[in-house]
Design an enzyme around this catalytic site. Structure first.
Site, PDB file in Angstrom:
ATOM      1  N   GLY A  10       0.832  -1.216   0.000  1.00 18.30           N
ATOM      2  CA  GLY A  10       0.000   0.000   0.000  1.00 18.30           C
ATOM      3  C   GLY A  10       0.859   1.256   0.000  1.00 18.30           C
ATOM      4  N   PHE A  11       0.202   2.364   0.135  1.00 17.21           N
ATOM      5  CA  PHE A  11       0.869   3.677   0.069  1.00 17.21           C
ATOM      6  C   PHE A  11       1.869   3.850   1.226  1.00 17.21           C
ATOM      7  CE2 PHE A  11      -0.025   8.169   1.664  1.00 17.21           C
ATOM      8  CZ  PHE A  11       1.031   8.733   0.987  1.00 17.21           C
ATOM      9  N   GLY A  36      -3.767  -2.792  -2.271  1.00 19.20           N
ATOM     10  CA  GLY A  36      -2.351  -2.523  -2.554  1.00 19.20           C
ATOM     11  C   GLY A  36      -2.013  -2.719  -4.022  1.00 19.20           C
ATOM     12  N   VAL A  57      -3.850 -11.026   6.677  1.00 17.10           N
ATOM     13  CA  VAL A  57      -3.448 -11.042   8.089  1.00 17.10           C
ATOM     14  C   VAL A  57      -4.601 -11.357   9.040  1.00 17.10           C
ATOM     15  CG1 VAL A  57      -1.452  -9.512   7.756  1.00 17.10           C
ATOM     16  CG2 VAL A  57      -3.668  -8.536   8.435  1.00 17.10           C
ATOM     17  N   SER A  75      -4.669  -2.339   6.257  1.00  7.46           N
ATOM     18  CA  SER A  75      -6.079  -1.953   6.424  1.00  7.46           C
ATOM     19  C   SER A  75      -6.455  -1.042   5.276  1.00  7.46           C
ATOM     20  CB  SER A  75      -6.307  -1.169   7.734  1.00  7.46           C
ATOM     21  OG  SER A  75      -7.630  -0.655   7.753  1.00  7.46           O
ATOM     22  N   TYR A 145     -14.436   1.592  10.158  1.00  7.22           N
ATOM     23  CA  TYR A 145     -12.999   1.920  10.214  1.00  7.22           C
ATOM     24  C   TYR A 145     -12.639   2.441  11.601  1.00  7.22           C
ATOM     25  CZ  TYR A 145      -8.605   4.266   8.775  1.00  7.22           C
ATOM     26  OH  TYR A 145      -7.298   4.695   8.643  1.00  7.22           O
ATOM     27  N   TYR A 159      -2.371  -6.403  25.120  1.00  6.39           N
ATOM     28  CA  TYR A 159      -1.177  -7.257  24.930  1.00  6.39           C
ATOM     29  C   TYR A 159       0.036  -6.650  25.639  1.00  6.39           C
ATOM     30  CZ  TYR A 159      -2.487 -11.209  22.081  1.00  6.39           C
ATOM     31  OH  TYR A 159      -3.001 -12.415  21.665  1.00  6.39           O
ATOM     32  N   ARG A 186      -9.268   9.246  -2.048  1.00  2.00           N
ATOM     33  CA  ARG A 186      -8.996  10.290  -1.063  1.00  2.00           C
ATOM     34  C   ARG A 186      -8.883  11.636  -1.761  1.00  2.00           C
ATOM     35  NH1 ARG A 186      -5.066   6.883   2.941  1.00  2.00           N
ATOM     36  NH2 ARG A 186      -4.605   5.726   1.046  1.00  2.00           N
TER      37      ARG A 186
HETATM   38  P1  NAD Z   1      -3.491   1.605   1.453  1.00  2.00           P
HETATM   39  O1  NAD Z   1      -4.875   1.191   1.130  1.00  2.00           O
HETATM   40  O2  NAD Z   1      -2.679   2.263   0.381  1.00  2.00           O
HETATM   41  O3  NAD Z   1      -2.647   0.384   2.004  1.00  2.00           O
HETATM   42  C1  NAD Z   1      -3.193  -0.619   2.824  1.00  2.00           C
HETATM   43  C2  NAD Z   1      -2.517  -1.941   2.490  1.00  2.00           C
HETATM   44  O4  NAD Z   1      -3.014  -2.959   3.375  1.00  2.00           O
HETATM   45  C3  NAD Z   1      -2.821  -2.413   1.065  1.00  2.00           C
HETATM   46  O5  NAD Z   1      -1.651  -2.828   0.413  1.00  2.00           O
HETATM   47  C4  NAD Z   1      -3.773  -3.599   1.282  1.00  2.00           C
HETATM   48  O6  NAD Z   1      -3.741  -4.532   0.245  1.00  2.00           O
HETATM   49  C5  NAD Z   1      -3.283  -4.125   2.627  1.00  2.00           C
HETATM   50  N1  NAD Z   1      -4.283  -4.929   3.345  1.00  2.00           N
HETATM   51  C6  NAD Z   1      -5.545  -4.572   3.680  1.00  2.00           C
HETATM   52  N2  NAD Z   1      -6.166  -5.575   4.318  1.00  2.00           N
HETATM   53  C7  NAD Z   1      -5.272  -6.591   4.400  1.00  2.00           C
HETATM   54  C8  NAD Z   1      -5.311  -7.897   4.959  1.00  2.00           C
HETATM   55  N3  NAD Z   1      -6.428  -8.380   5.554  1.00  2.00           N
HETATM   56  N4  NAD Z   1      -4.209  -8.676   4.889  1.00  2.00           N
HETATM   57  C9  NAD Z   1      -3.083  -8.203   4.290  1.00  2.00           C
HETATM   58  N5  NAD Z   1      -2.983  -6.988   3.740  1.00  2.00           N
HETATM   59  C10 NAD Z   1      -4.071  -6.188   3.792  1.00  2.00           C
HETATM   60  O7  NAD Z   1      -3.608   2.575   2.723  1.00  2.00           O
HETATM   61  P2  NAD Z   1      -2.508   3.506   3.412  1.00  2.00           P
HETATM   62  O8  NAD Z   1      -2.892   4.911   3.239  1.00  2.00           O
HETATM   63  O9  NAD Z   1      -1.170   3.079   3.006  1.00  2.00           O
HETATM   64  O10 NAD Z   1      -2.736   3.154   4.944  1.00  2.00           O
HETATM   65  C11 NAD Z   1      -1.905   2.228   5.611  1.00  2.00           C
HETATM   66  C12 NAD Z   1      -2.219   2.198   7.094  1.00  2.00           C
HETATM   67  O11 NAD Z   1      -2.043   3.495   7.659  1.00  2.00           O
HETATM   68  C13 NAD Z   1      -3.653   1.775   7.404  1.00  2.00           C
HETATM   69  O12 NAD Z   1      -3.658   0.962   8.559  1.00  2.00           O
HETATM   70  C14 NAD Z   1      -4.349   3.088   7.697  1.00  2.00           C
HETATM   71  O13 NAD Z   1      -5.426   2.921   8.556  1.00  2.00           O
HETATM   72  C15 NAD Z   1      -3.229   3.902   8.328  1.00  2.00           C
HETATM   73  N6  NAD Z   1      -3.460   5.339   8.151  1.00  2.00           N
HETATM   74  C16 NAD Z   1      -3.225   5.949   6.952  1.00  2.00           C
HETATM   75  C17 NAD Z   1      -3.471   7.300   6.822  1.00  2.00           C
HETATM   76  C18 NAD Z   1      -3.186   8.050   5.538  1.00  2.00           C
HETATM   77  O14 NAD Z   1      -3.465   9.249   5.476  1.00  2.00           O
HETATM   78  N7  NAD Z   1      -2.646   7.435   4.504  1.00  2.00           N
HETATM   79  C19 NAD Z   1      -3.996   8.034   7.899  1.00  2.00           C
HETATM   80  C20 NAD Z   1      -4.268   7.366   9.084  1.00  2.00           C
HETATM   81  C21 NAD Z   1      -3.985   6.023   9.211  1.00  2.00           C
HETATM   82  N1  UDP Z   2     -13.466  15.143  -0.221  1.00  2.00           N
HETATM   83  C1  UDP Z   2     -13.925  15.968  -1.234  1.00  2.00           C
HETATM   84  N2  UDP Z   2     -13.851  15.515  -2.517  1.00  2.00           N
HETATM   85  C2  UDP Z   2     -13.326  14.301  -2.851  1.00  2.00           C
HETATM   86  C3  UDP Z   2     -12.853  13.472  -1.821  1.00  2.00           C
HETATM   87  C4  UDP Z   2     -12.948  13.927  -0.507  1.00  2.00           C
HETATM   88  O1  UDP Z   2     -14.406  17.078  -0.995  1.00  2.00           O
HETATM   89  O2  UDP Z   2     -13.295  13.976  -4.065  1.00  2.00           O
HETATM   90  C5  UDP Z   2     -13.494  15.642   1.171  1.00  2.00           C
HETATM   91  C6  UDP Z   2     -14.165  14.698   2.180  1.00  2.00           C
HETATM   92  O3  UDP Z   2     -15.535  14.978   2.284  1.00  2.00           O
HETATM   93  C7  UDP Z   2     -13.424  15.025   3.456  1.00  2.00           C
HETATM   94  C8  UDP Z   2     -12.041  15.467   2.992  1.00  2.00           C
HETATM   95  O4  UDP Z   2     -12.164  15.754   1.608  1.00  2.00           O
HETATM   96  O5  UDP Z   2     -14.046  16.106   4.102  1.00  2.00           O
HETATM   97  C9  UDP Z   2     -10.955  14.417   3.186  1.00  2.00           C
HETATM   98  O6  UDP Z   2     -11.424  13.218   2.596  1.00  2.00           O
HETATM   99  P1  UDP Z   2     -10.501  11.926   2.441  1.00  2.00           P
HETATM  100  O7  UDP Z   2     -11.336  10.900   1.747  1.00  2.00           O
HETATM  101  O8  UDP Z   2      -9.216  12.283   1.806  1.00  2.00           O
HETATM  102  O9  UDP Z   2     -10.151  11.432   3.915  1.00  2.00           O
HETATM  103  P2  UDP Z   2     -10.805  11.564   5.380  1.00  2.00           P
HETATM  104  O10 UDP Z   2     -10.036  12.629   6.040  1.00  2.00           O
HETATM  105  O11 UDP Z   2     -12.261  11.934   5.268  1.00  2.00           O
HETATM  106  O12 UDP Z   2     -10.597  10.227   5.948  1.00  2.00           O
END
Ligand code: NAD
Ligand code: UDP
Length: 323
Positions: A10-11, A36, A57, A75, A145, A159, A186
């Site tokens: 993932g990202f 991902g 997982v 996730s 979520y 834990y 997003r």
């Molecule tokens: P993403 O969707 O790009 O990456 C998530 C990755 O998890 C993907 O590769 C997906 O395939 C994998 N995955 C999901 N469920 C799985 C499972 N059951 N088994 C194995 N792999 C699984 O999202 P992201 O933005 O990279 O977010 C990664 C983590 O960071 C998440 O836990 C997310 O909640 C947390 N997070 C991200 C942000 C953000 O702004 N990017 C903000 C807050 C929290």
């Molecule tokens: N949003 C928007 N246009 C889009 C996608 C999101 O106006 O095409 C808004 C959404 O309503 C939220 C904010 O942008 O208020 C951030 O959304 P995002 O999905 O990036 O993540 P969130 O912070 O809500 O988890």
């Protein structure tokens, strides 16, 4: 060290895995590719020291190797993704976190949980310090979520207290940068893809809701510092500079030199109206704060999205695509 990074395709997981590889460690990436990308894994494999285990997982995992750390990032994280995958999201936060804590316990490894600003829900305290308990609707669409992450924090602390597992919890605020899936829904990826394609930028509601956007390089630095620190309690990692969604749209239009118009769409249910991290703990304990401004971060992110858009199949995905 050898660390496990769940969600490595993932990202954020791919950036974190890259950082551990660059720092000279080896990484086992665990991912089931539900959100991902194989491209992210190919990139990590090319760096050397990276092995992928394709695995969900929510099912227990048995690894032969000695493990020093588990960074649990698997996730769905975009609202459009987790509203599409509600049960998977609840399972990865609950069963997945339980399994990863079990792995850390067995291997005597440190576990870092990727939690989120969403544990604060639609906050009634602003900015949000770690001591705020949050304002979450458990039966609303985002509850899948928010509650999964709140449960995963509670399980992590259990834990830690009852099994003595060495744990860390990071509450990550909106992070953006290269390697976000163009269609993950997003706001930053949507606006950049829409602007580059000349499509209207989709603003939900009036666009007066706010977010505090952090460039991925800053977020990864904060997470790595927390992983190596002694602090068990949750720590906010985010950029406190807060913007309305409308202002973000303006910045993206300026930086892409795009003539796209704005399209107003309905406000999603329970969308948080404000969000800004209080980062006093990160500043004091980790000597960390974000250094990349939103405009600079958007500029650093554009080359990646330009390649994705030029490849022909990048397409934004909005809340309307769910129905
Ligand atoms: P993403 O969707 O790009 O990456 C998530 C990755 O998890 C993907 O590769 C997906 O395939 C994998 N995955 C999901 N469920 C799985 C499972 N059951 N088994 C194995 N792999 C699984 O999202 P992201 O933005 O990279 O977010 C990664 C983590 O960071 C998440 O836990 C997310 O909640 C947390 N997070 C991200 C942000 C953000 O702004 N990017 C903000 C807050 C929290
Ligand atoms: N949003 C928007 N246009 C889009 C996608 C999101 O106006 O095409 C808004 C959404 O309503 C939220 C904010 O942008 O208020 C951030 O959304 P995002 O999905 O990036 O993540 P969130 O912070 O809500 O988890």
């Amino acid at each position: 060290m050898r660390v496990v990074v769940t969600g490595a395709a993932g990202f954020l997981g791919s950036h974190l895995a890259e950082r551990f590889l660059v720092d000279g460690h080896s990484v086992i990436g665990v991912d089931n590719f539900v959100t991902g990308s194989r491209k992210n894994v190919a990139y990590l494999e090319a760096l050397g020291g990276f092995n992928l285990v394709e695995h969900d997982v929510t099912v227990p995992i048995y690894l032969d190797e000695e493990i020093d750390g588990v960074l649990h990032f698997a996730s769905p994280a975009s609202p459009v993704d987790y509203l599409d995958l509600p049960i998977q999201t609840l399972k990865v936060g609950s069963l997945g976190t339980h399994n990863m804590l079990g792995l850390a316990k067995k291997k005597d490894a440190r576990l870092l949980l990727a939690s989120t600003s969403e544990v604060y829900g639609d906050p009634e305290v602003h900015p949000q310090p770690e001591t705020y308990w949050g304002h979450v609707n458990p039966v609303g669409p985002r509850g899948v979520y928010d509650e999964a992450k709140r449960f995963s924090e509670a399980m992590t602390m259990a834990y830690h207290k009852y099994h003595g597992v060495d744990t860390r919890i990071v509450r990550i605020f909106n992070t953006y940068g290269p390697r976000m899936r163009p269609g993950d829904g997003r706001v930053v990826s949507n606006f950049i893809v829409q602007a580059l394609k000349g499509d209207p930028l989709t603003i939900y509601g009036e666009g007066q809701q706010t977010r505090s956007f952090c460039h991925v390089d800053d977020t990864v630095e904060g997470i790595v510092r927390l992983f190596h620190s002694d602090f068990v309690g949750p720590v906010n990692i985010g950029n406190p500079n807060e913007f309305t969604i409308r202002k973000l749209a303006e910045i993206v239009l300026e930086e892409t030199d795009s003539a796209s118009t704005l399209e107003m769409l309905p406000m999603p249910v329970d969308d948080p109206q404000v969000r800004q991290p209080d980062i006093a703990i990160a500043r004091e304990l980790l000597q960390w704060e974000a250094t990349v401004s939103l405009r600079e971060g958007i500029r650093k992110t554009l080359p990646y999205f330009k390649i994705e858009v030029e490849s022909g199949d990048a397409r934004a995905r909005t809340i309307l695509d769910q129905f």
